[in-house]
Design a protein around this motif. Structure first.
Motif, PDB file in Angstrom:
ATOM      1  N   HIS A 528      -3.832   3.524   7.560  1.00  0.00           N
ATOM      2  CA  HIS A 528      -2.718   3.317   6.632  1.00  0.00           C
ATOM      3  C   HIS A 528      -1.370   3.721   7.240  1.00  0.00           C
ATOM      4  N   THR A 529      -1.381   4.626   8.220  1.00  0.00           N
ATOM      5  CA  THR A 529      -0.109   5.030   8.837  1.00  0.00           C
ATOM      6  C   THR A 529       0.504   3.885   9.655  1.00  0.00           C
ATOM      7  N   ILE A 530      -0.371   3.116  10.330  1.00  0.00           N
ATOM      8  CA  ILE A 530       0.123   1.952  11.079  1.00  0.00           C
ATOM      9  C   ILE A 530       0.679   0.915  10.105  1.00  0.00           C
ATOM     10  N   MET A 531      -0.056   0.703   9.001  1.00  0.00           N
ATOM     11  CA  MET A 531       0.417  -0.251   7.987  1.00  0.00           C
ATOM     12  C   MET A 531       1.769   0.191   7.429  1.00  0.00           C
ATOM     13  N   PHE A 532       1.896   1.486   7.188  1.00  0.00           N
ATOM     14  CA  PHE A 532       3.129   2.039   6.640  1.00  0.00           C
ATOM     15  C   PHE A 532       4.309   1.810   7.598  1.00  0.00           C
ATOM     16  N   SER A 533       4.102   2.091   8.895  1.00  0.00           N
ATOM     17  CA  SER A 533       5.164   1.904   9.892  1.00  0.00           C
ATOM     18  C   SER A 533       5.543   0.434  10.027  1.00  0.00           C
ATOM     19  N   LEU A 534       4.525  -0.411  10.045  1.00  0.00           N
ATOM     20  CA  LEU A 534       4.778  -1.840  10.182  1.00  0.00           C
ATOM     21  C   LEU A 534       5.534  -2.381   8.969  1.00  0.00           C
ATOM     22  N   ALA A 535       5.176  -1.888   7.772  1.00  0.00           N
ATOM     23  CA  ALA A 535       5.866  -2.312   6.549  1.00  0.00           C
ATOM     24  C   ALA A 535       7.339  -1.931   6.598  1.00  0.00           C
ATOM     25  N   ASN A 536       7.647  -0.743   7.130  1.00  0.00           N
ATOM     26  CA  ASN A 536       9.041  -0.311   7.248  1.00  0.00           C
ATOM     27  C   ASN A 536       9.839  -1.229   8.177  1.00  0.00           C
ATOM     28  N   VAL A 537       9.228  -1.592   9.305  1.00  0.00           N
ATOM     29  CA  VAL A 537       9.894  -2.468  10.275  1.00  0.00           C
ATOM     30  C   VAL A 537      10.178  -3.836   9.650  1.00  0.00           C
ATOM     31  N   LEU A 538       9.176  -4.376   8.959  1.00  0.00           N
ATOM     32  CA  LEU A 538       9.357  -5.693   8.328  1.00  0.00           C
ATOM     33  C   LEU A 538      10.415  -5.639   7.233  1.00  0.00           C
ATOM     34  N   GLY A 539      10.480  -4.514   6.523  1.00  0.00           N
ATOM     35  CA  GLY A 539      11.499  -4.355   5.491  1.00  0.00           C
ATOM     36  C   GLY A 539      12.895  -4.372   6.077  1.00  0.00           C
ATOM     37  N   LYS A 540      13.086  -3.723   7.241  1.00  0.00           N
ATOM     38  CA  LYS A 540      14.392  -3.713   7.906  1.00  0.00           C
ATOM     39  C   LYS A 540      14.797  -5.118   8.346  1.00  0.00           C
ATOM     40  N   GLN A 541      13.812  -5.961   8.628  1.00  0.00           N
ATOM     41  CA  GLN A 541      14.090  -7.332   9.034  1.00  0.00           C
ATOM     42  C   GLN A 541      14.207  -8.270   7.826  1.00  0.00           C
ATOM     43  N   GLN A 542      14.201  -7.691   6.615  1.00  0.00           N
ATOM     44  CA  GLN A 542      14.325  -8.445   5.357  1.00  0.00           C
ATOM     45  C   GLN A 542      13.144  -9.395   5.121  1.00  0.00           C
ATOM     46  N   LYS A 543      12.005  -9.075   5.731  1.00  0.00           N
ATOM     47  CA  LYS A 543      10.776  -9.829   5.478  1.00  0.00           C
ATOM     48  C   LYS A 543      10.027  -9.134   4.344  1.00  0.00           C
ATOM     49  N   TYR A 544      10.616  -9.209   3.148  1.00  0.00           N
ATOM     50  CA  TYR A 544      10.172  -8.385   2.032  1.00  0.00           C
ATOM     51  C   TYR A 544       8.750  -8.700   1.571  1.00  0.00           C
ATOM     52  N   LYS A 545       8.404  -9.951   1.502  1.00  0.00           N
ATOM     53  CA  LYS A 545       7.064 -10.327   1.015  1.00  0.00           C
ATOM     54  C   LYS A 545       5.990  -9.782   1.940  1.00  0.00           C
ATOM     55  N   GLU A 546       6.195  -9.947   3.240  1.00  0.00           N
ATOM     56  CA  GLU A 546       5.217  -9.463   4.221  1.00  0.00           C
ATOM     57  C   GLU A 546       5.187  -7.936   4.223  1.00  0.00           C
ATOM     58  N   SER A 547       6.352  -7.315   4.102  1.00  0.00           N
ATOM     59  CA  SER A 547       6.435  -5.861   4.056  1.00  0.00           C
ATOM     60  C   SER A 547       5.691  -5.315   2.843  1.00  0.00           C
ATOM     61  N   GLU A 548       5.860  -5.953   1.689  1.00  0.00           N
ATOM     62  CA  GLU A 548       5.181  -5.520   0.468  1.00  0.00           C
ATOM     63  C   GLU A 548       3.665  -5.519   0.645  1.00  0.00           C
ATOM     64  N   GLY A 549       3.162  -6.564   1.320  1.00  0.00           N
ATOM     65  CA  GLY A 549       1.715  -6.670   1.532  1.00  0.00           C
ATOM     66  C   GLY A 549       1.160  -5.485   2.300  1.00  0.00           C
ATOM     67  N   PHE A 550       1.850  -5.086   3.373  1.00  0.00           N
ATOM     68  CA  PHE A 550       1.371  -3.958   4.173  1.00  0.00           C
ATOM     69  C   PHE A 550       1.514  -2.636   3.420  1.00  0.00           C
ATOM     70  N   PHE A 551       2.607  -2.477   2.652  1.00  0.00           N
ATOM     71  CA  PHE A 551       2.758  -1.269   1.835  1.00  0.00           C
ATOM     72  C   PHE A 551       1.611  -1.142   0.830  1.00  0.00           C
ATOM     73  N   LEU A 552       1.298  -2.219   0.128  1.00  0.00           N
ATOM     74  CA  LEU A 552       0.255  -2.173  -0.904  1.00  0.00           C
ATOM     75  C   LEU A 552      -1.119  -1.956  -0.290  1.00  0.00           C
ATOM     76  N   ASN A 553      -1.363  -2.537   0.891  1.00  0.00           N
ATOM     77  CA  ASN A 553      -2.637  -2.306   1.575  1.00  0.00           C
ATOM     78  C   ASN A 553      -2.764  -0.849   2.003  1.00  0.00           C
ATOM     79  N   ALA A 554      -1.651  -0.266   2.457  1.00  0.00           N
ATOM     80  CA  ALA A 554      -1.670   1.149   2.840  1.00  0.00           C
ATOM     81  C   ALA A 554      -1.957   2.031   1.628  1.00  0.00           C
ATOM     82  N   LEU A 555      -1.424   1.679   0.463  1.00  0.00           N
ATOM     83  CA  LEU A 555      -1.642   2.463  -0.760  1.00  0.00           C
ATOM     84  C   LEU A 555      -3.072   2.318  -1.283  1.00  0.00           C
TER      85      LEU A 555
END
Length: 616
Positions: A528-555
């Motif tokens: 989940h830590t890798i998912m969390f880091s990846l979600a943050n990176v995607l969020g900074k790139q404004q790839k919100y839908k993809e970022s949300e997916g990794f955040f929810l999978n980490a949770l």
């Protein structure tokens, strides 16, 4: 021939000037715009093209220039960019006269070239507006058409030219534009006389040779053949495409169309055949010179061209066109590099940015309709404005081959001429139509010209050093990893290691973290830590839908991760305020001191309260 002064020319807010004074005025404006860059350093690509170019070494045989690409690499190499511009490289040898690689000599020559090109634009615009009789009539009247002078002034002071003038490698665009103009004006000289159906073969040959020279400065030079062909059809043969189409499709008078066809076949077919043959020969020679085929670009260079979905690829190409058009209309957001996340891809038909490309095509279709239906003098000006806008841009459009950039301001140097002609026409046309507001509209045109001069001076100052150039790009392209890397490298080169580390880290986060994170998940799919880091990176790139997916999978794996709930700030940015509130509260419940969550939560509550007041 049509009189060089169209009916709306007297509405242009400029005095009548003779040919010499007009050229001096345009050259002076060009000088004022870019004189700030005369004492600039070698910046960005200048280092590779000049300082590190082995072909510019005095010990290297001069013949190597004809064997290598623009950057000094062998054309047969797979790593070569295949940019064959030997005449441009030859002019870089001006440093031999200065006694060393001093940048001031390079910059002064670039500024001088732009002044000459801008002054020559008066002749180009005057010919396009008024036809072949323009030169003679101008001498008779003692002045040039004010519309062509205004368009040339707008061209001289367009801020998008800064990269071509202040950047030394932009000399390729300057030389290409110069010989492009000379080729066009030589083609026009072939028809000086009473009968337009007779022409001088010698001047046609001179025009074709100048086209080849332009192409040896930069590949874009070949597009002058298209402009010459259109000029021949619409001016020399005086063919009205709208009337011809109307007769054929609406009135169905095929006999009239055949008569036109017989008349134009006397000289036009021969000339168009010469243009086509020369163009094919130049393209074939260019292909043979490349040796191993086209250059190999990566997804980072031009991500849209690697999109698997053809529809999305076309959509993104058109989005790039709309951004180029915006740079012409509003050249305030300028950047030395537009790659590596600077322009995020459109990945679905629901992306709101599709509005921009729809608006672009609506405007183009409207202009084409106006060009077809306008009176003769207006029709010619608007038509050739569109021709000059579109045809020189075709090599950079991805239509014929993949290019190695997303947006490059330097490729707009020639297309700007078309835009400036349309702008001058639009301004004068509005003054003609709304006479009550004529003085206000004229003042607005002059104010726009003045604003462009100021913007050019400011932007050319930014190009004098790498520090100012790279730093200026941070606000324009904050998602561009190359921008952060170059800022960091410049700081490190000047001994500021601690500040450089910050930008290096940001560059790595933007450029590599997504790729690294996805590769890591293949090995550790439940981390989940890798998912969390990846979600943050995607969020900074404004790839919100993809970022949300990794955040929810980490949770799902670790539902009690307070930092993960708190970093779902993307819901806040995305406009999903209720979901953001839910996750902020969960984060604070799990960890009341979660870093930054309290501040974000308070900000969100103010937004929700404001929304409730508005709804009430």
């Amino acid at each position: 021939m049509i009189h060089p002064e169209p009916s709306w020319d007297h509405h242009v807010p400029l005095p009548k000037l003779g040919p010499l004074y007009s050229r001096l005025l345009v050259a002076l404006v060009s000088l004022i715009c870019f004189i700030n860059s005369y004492d600039g350093d070698f910046v960005f690509d200048d280092s590779e093209a000049i300082l590190n170019n082995k072909d510019l070494n005095p010990d290297t045989p001069l013949s190597n220039i004809w064997k290598n690409d623009f950057w000094g690499s062998n054309l047969s190499s797979n790593s070569s960019h295949k940019s064959y511009r030997p005449l441009t490289v030859l002019t870089f040898l001006n440093y031999l006269l200065a006694g060393g690689l001093y940048p001031v000599g390079f910059h002064v020559l670039n500024i001088g070239l732009h002044c000459v090109i801008s002054a020559l634009m008066i002749d180009v615009f005057a010919t396009l507006i008024g036809g072949l009789a323009c030169d003679g009539t101008a001498k008779r009247l003692g002045h040039v058409p004010k519309a062509s002078l205004l368009a040339a002034l707008f061209f001289a002071a367009h801020p998008v030219h800064t990269e071509s003038v202040a950047g030394i490698v932009g000399r390729a665009d300057l030389l290409c534009a110069l010989f492009f103009q000379l080729s066009f004006l030589s083609y026009c000289r072939a028809f000086q006389g009473d009968k337009s159906d007779k022409f001088s073969v010698s001047w046609i040959v001179v025009s074709l040779l100048l086209c080849a020279v332009a192409m040896l400065c930069k590949e874009q030079g070949i597009t002058v053949l298209g402009v010459n062909g259109v000029f021949d059809i619409l001016v020399i043969c005086n063919l009205d495409i709208y009337e011809l189409t109307h007769k054929l499709l609406v009135r169905r008078k095929t006999a009239d169309c055949l008569k036109v066809g017989v008349w134009i076949s006397r000289g036009l077919i021969i000339r168009l055949a010469l243009l086509l043959f020369c163009g094919s020969l130049l393209l074939y020679a260019r292909w043979r010179i490349m040796g191993t085929g086209p250059p190999a670009f990566t997804e980072v260079d031009n991500p849209a061209s690697f999109a698997e979905n053809v529809f999305l690829r076309i959509v993104n190409y058109n989005y790039y066109y709309s951004l180029n058009a915006w740079l012409l209309l509003c050249p305030w957001w300028l950047c030395f590099d537009w790659s590596m996340g600077c322009v995020p891809l459109i990945k679905s038909a629901g992306d709101w940015r599709i509005v921009w490309l729809l608006l672009l095509w609506a405007c183009l279709i409207g202009l084409i309709k106006q060009a077809l239906c306008s009176p003769d003098s207006s029709k010619r000006t608007l038509t050739f404005g569109l021709v000059l806008l579109v045809i020189p841009f075709l090599p950079a459009s991805n239509l014929f081959f993949r290019v190695g950039f997303v947006i490059a301001e330097r490729v707009l140097y020639l297309s700007t001429a078309g835009y400036c002609l349309v702008l001058a026409y639009a301004g004068a046309h509005c003054c003609c139509r709304w006479r009550k507001h004529k003085k206000l509209l004229q003042a607005a045109m002059l104010a726009l010209l003045g604003m462009n001069v100021v913007r050019c001076a400011h932007r050319s100052q930014q190009w004098t050093s790498e520090q100012s150039l790279f730093t200026s790009a941070l606000s324009v392209c904050p998602l561009n990893a190359k921008v952060h890397y170059n800022v960091g490298k410049n700081l490190a080169d000047h001994g500021n290691q601690s500040a450089a580390i910050k930008y290096y880290r940001e560059a790595v986060n933007l450029a590599q973290a997504e790729l690294i994170g996805k590769e890591a998940l293949k090995i550790l799919p439940k981390d989940h830590t890798i998912m969390f880091s990846l979600a943050n990176v995607l969020g900074k790139q404004q790839k919100y839908k993809e970022s949300e997916g990794f955040f929810l999978n980490a949770l799902k794996i670790n539902p009690n991760a307070a930092s993960c709930h708190g970093n779902l700030v993307l819901y806040h940015r995305w406009g999903k305020l209720d979901l953001a509130k839910k996750h902020y509260e969960l984060s604070l419940k799990l960890d009341p001191k979660a870093p930054g969550t309290n501040e974000n939560y308070n900000m969100l509550k103010r937004k929700l309260e404001q929304r409730q007041r508005t709804a009430g």
